[in-house]
Design an enzyme around this catalytic site. Structure first.
Site, PDB file in Angstrom:
ATOM      1  N   ASP A   1       0.854  -1.182   0.000  1.00 53.13           N
ATOM      2  CA  ASP A   1       0.000   0.000   0.000  1.00 53.13           C
ATOM      3  C   ASP A   1       0.892   1.235   0.000  1.00 53.13           C
ATOM      4  OD1 ASP A   1       0.743  -0.804   2.689  1.00 53.13           O
ATOM      5  OD2 ASP A   1      -0.509   0.830   3.430  1.00 53.13           O
TER       6      ASP A   1
ATOM      7  N   GLU B   1      -0.254  -0.921   5.771  1.00 51.50           N
ATOM      8  CA  GLU B   1       0.838  -0.410   6.593  1.00 51.50           C
ATOM      9  C   GLU B   1       0.724   1.085   6.826  1.00 51.50           C
ATOM     10  OE1 GLU B   1       4.842   1.053   7.770  1.00 51.50           O
ATOM     11  OE2 GLU B   1       3.679   1.635   6.019  1.00 51.50           O
TER      12      GLU B   1
END
Ligand SMILES: *[C@@H]1O[C@H](CO)[C@@H](O)[C@H](O)[C@H]1NC(C)=O
Ligand SMILES: *[C@@H]1O[C@H](CO)[C@@H](O)[C@H](O)[C@H]1NC(C)=O
Ligand SMILES: *[C@@H]1O[C@H](CO)[C@@H](O)[C@H](O)[C@H]1NC(C)=O
Ligand SMILES: *[C@@H]1O[C@H](CO)[C@@H](O)[C@H](O)[C@H]1NC(C)=O
Ligand SMILES: *[C@@H]1O[C@H](CO)[C@@H](O)[C@H](O)[C@H]1NC(C)=O
Length: 461
Positions: free
Chosen positions: A110, A152
């Site tokens: 991400d 994250e």
């Protein structure tokens, strides 16, 4: 050689980091396809893109012959009262030769929000030049495992739970955990990271009454919450940066001679660091003192006051309730519950001396622990040798002043050796506009991983 053609100014660093460690084992790397996915974990509307990203990763790993599991944690994110499902996690395995070491990569796919309008010179989701491919010929010197997440940047929701659940299964035969998600200290000299600071965040609430007051009507006759709070915040740290909370330095690990030696060869330009932010003077004068205070001593920072008047102009209000926010970057072997108690009792004592009738409440909503590894650990040795081989020089052995909870999380739960092996240079501009990685770092980084696998297989007992 590695035929990947990349422009200097590229794309999401995070994605790249993941692609890097995969680069070595993927038969065909199609970075363009990965970079193009808007896997932004901050904006909930883009959650399906993260799921799509995870599917791309799973497909690649499967194509290599890895066993891939997509894990859905029953762990929804609650945002504005709405429950948003998490994207799946990936657990993958490639090779299970019990004669070989097993290296587990943690990575995330991400990114943080990025738009061309934010000041990027090119669309952050378009890889500017050609993508390419390379062929892997020899057999793998180690077994691989991968744990990949897509949240994250939004706080690794569900990750800790997953690691705990998988501790006895997926992690049971892992020998080493490798994380490649940070940067070198220098623009040119490679580094290996062996520690991060933790963080304990505090809220100090002072309240006098139910409603905000007017300074013309009440100023001069009441104990103002803001005055109390400013005095409390001012009592925490002196102008030399020394934290004034009694006992706070008690458990800080003492600096050993071996450790001190690690600081001497580190490449770090103090002047440049100063100029980059435009300050005239730091609290310390030498490179060693600066780095020690950034990495292995605690620091206290004041962040803000909630409930206070802010913005342009003048408003003669006396806020009824104000909440000060500060945090202490913690280091080994400070004890977070002890720190919490020390802060609370110190602030209560300072407050009681003010003889104020206001209500005081001190809390620690978030506490993340520091992490430190042994630089003489097997995988550090392997990484140091590989860096020397690929870059022709010994790495700077560095720590990070910020908090990277995953390293500590893996270490504490799995009890395995954890290493942070950065590939990006200091000037890559992580998380900011025109974030990039140079072709040199990318290519050498890929070779570094290849070399690391060979070295670790040699050293692994
Ligand atoms: C801050 O506290 C430390 C430790 O007591 C002391 O050495 C230092 O001189 C103090 N700095 C100032 C400006 O008072
Ligand atoms: C690592 O090992 C070397 C060689 O045994 C030793 O000289 C050095 O002091 C050690 N470093 C640390 C930080 O323990
Ligand atoms: C940390 O401090 C708390 C409170 O003072 C204490 O109960 C606990 O035993 C300490 N933990 C360690 C590991 O020393
Ligand atoms: C380590 O993990 C254990 C078990 O999951 C947890 O209870 C504990 O709070 C963690 N402690 C530290 C110091 O991280
Ligand atoms: C996880 O497993 C390791 C053995 O591989 C063990 O040492 C550790 O205590 C376990 N962690 C937890 C939280 O149970």
């Amino acid at each position: 050689d590695f035929p990947l053609k990349l422009s200097e100014n590229l794309f999401s660093y995070t994605l790249l980091m993941c692609s890097l460690c995969f680069g070595y084992i993927f038969t065909f790397v199609t970075l363009r396809e990965w970079v193009a996915v808007e896997s932004d974990s901050i904006q909930p509307r883009l959650r399906p893109e993260i799921t799509r990203m995870m599917e791309l990763v799973a497909k690649r790993l499967s194509a290599l012959g890895a066993t891939v599991k997509m894990i859905n944690m029953n762990f929804p994110q609650i945002l504005d009262g709405q429950s948003i499902p998490l994207p799946p996690f990936i657990l993958a395995e490639l090779g299970n030769d019990i004669q070989k070491a097993t290296v587990c990569f943690y990575g995330h796919v991400d990114v943080q929000p990025a738009k061309k309008e934010d000041g990027w010179k090119t669309d952050p989701y378009i890889l500017t030049e050609k993508d390419g491919q390379f062929q892997e010929k020899s057999s793998m010197p180690v077994n691989f495992k991968f744990i990949i997440e897509g949240m994250e940047e939004a706080g690794s929701l569900g990750l800790e739970e997953l690691i705990k659940e998988e501790n006895e299964s997926f992690f049971s035969n892992v020998d080493y955990v490798v994380i490649s998600d940070n940067l070198w200290l220098s623009n040119t000299k490679p580094a290996l990271t062996y520690g991060t600071r933790g963080n304990a965040c505090f809220s100090v609430e002072v309240e006098c009454c139910e409603k905000d007051l007017h300074s013309g009507t009440f100023g001069g006759i009441i104990h103002e919450p803001m005055t109390d709070l400013v005095a409390l915040l001012d009592s925490l740290v002196n102008s030399s940066g020394h934290i004034l909370i009694p006992g706070i330095y008690e458990d800080v690990a003492s600096l050993t001679e071996e450790e001190k030696k690690l600081y001497e060869p580190i490449e770090f330009d103090l002047e440049e660091y100063k100029n980059a932010i435009g300050v005239k003077r730091f609290l310390y004068d030498t490179k060693e003192e600066i780095l020690l205070h950034l990495w292995r001593y605690p620091s206290l920072s004041l962040h803000g006051i909630e409930g206070a008047f802010h913005g342009p102009g003048i408003k003669t209000v006396v806020p009824a309730k104000v909440i000060g926010k500060f945090s202490i970057r913690q280091v080994p072997h400070m004890n977070i519950s002890k720190v919490e108690q020390q802060v609370i009792s110190y602030l209560e004592e300072v407050f009681s001396k003010r003889n104020s009738p206001n209500k005081l409440k001190v809390t620690m909503p978030i506490g993340a622990l520091p992490w430190v590894a042994d630089v003489n650990d097997t995988q550090y040795k392997a990484a140091r040798r590989s860096i020397k081989r690929v870059f022709g020089e010994d790495p700077d052995l560095i720590r990070d002043g910020s908090t990277i909870p995953v390293a500590r999380m893996f270490q504490n739960i799995t009890r395995k050796s954890v290493m942070m092996l950065p590939i990006g240079a200091a000037d890559d501009g992580e998380h900011s506009q025109n974030e990039k990685i140079s072709r040199y770092n990318y290519i050498q980084g890929t070779k570094l991983f290849a070399s690391f696998f060979l070295e670790i297989s040699n050293l692994h007992g």
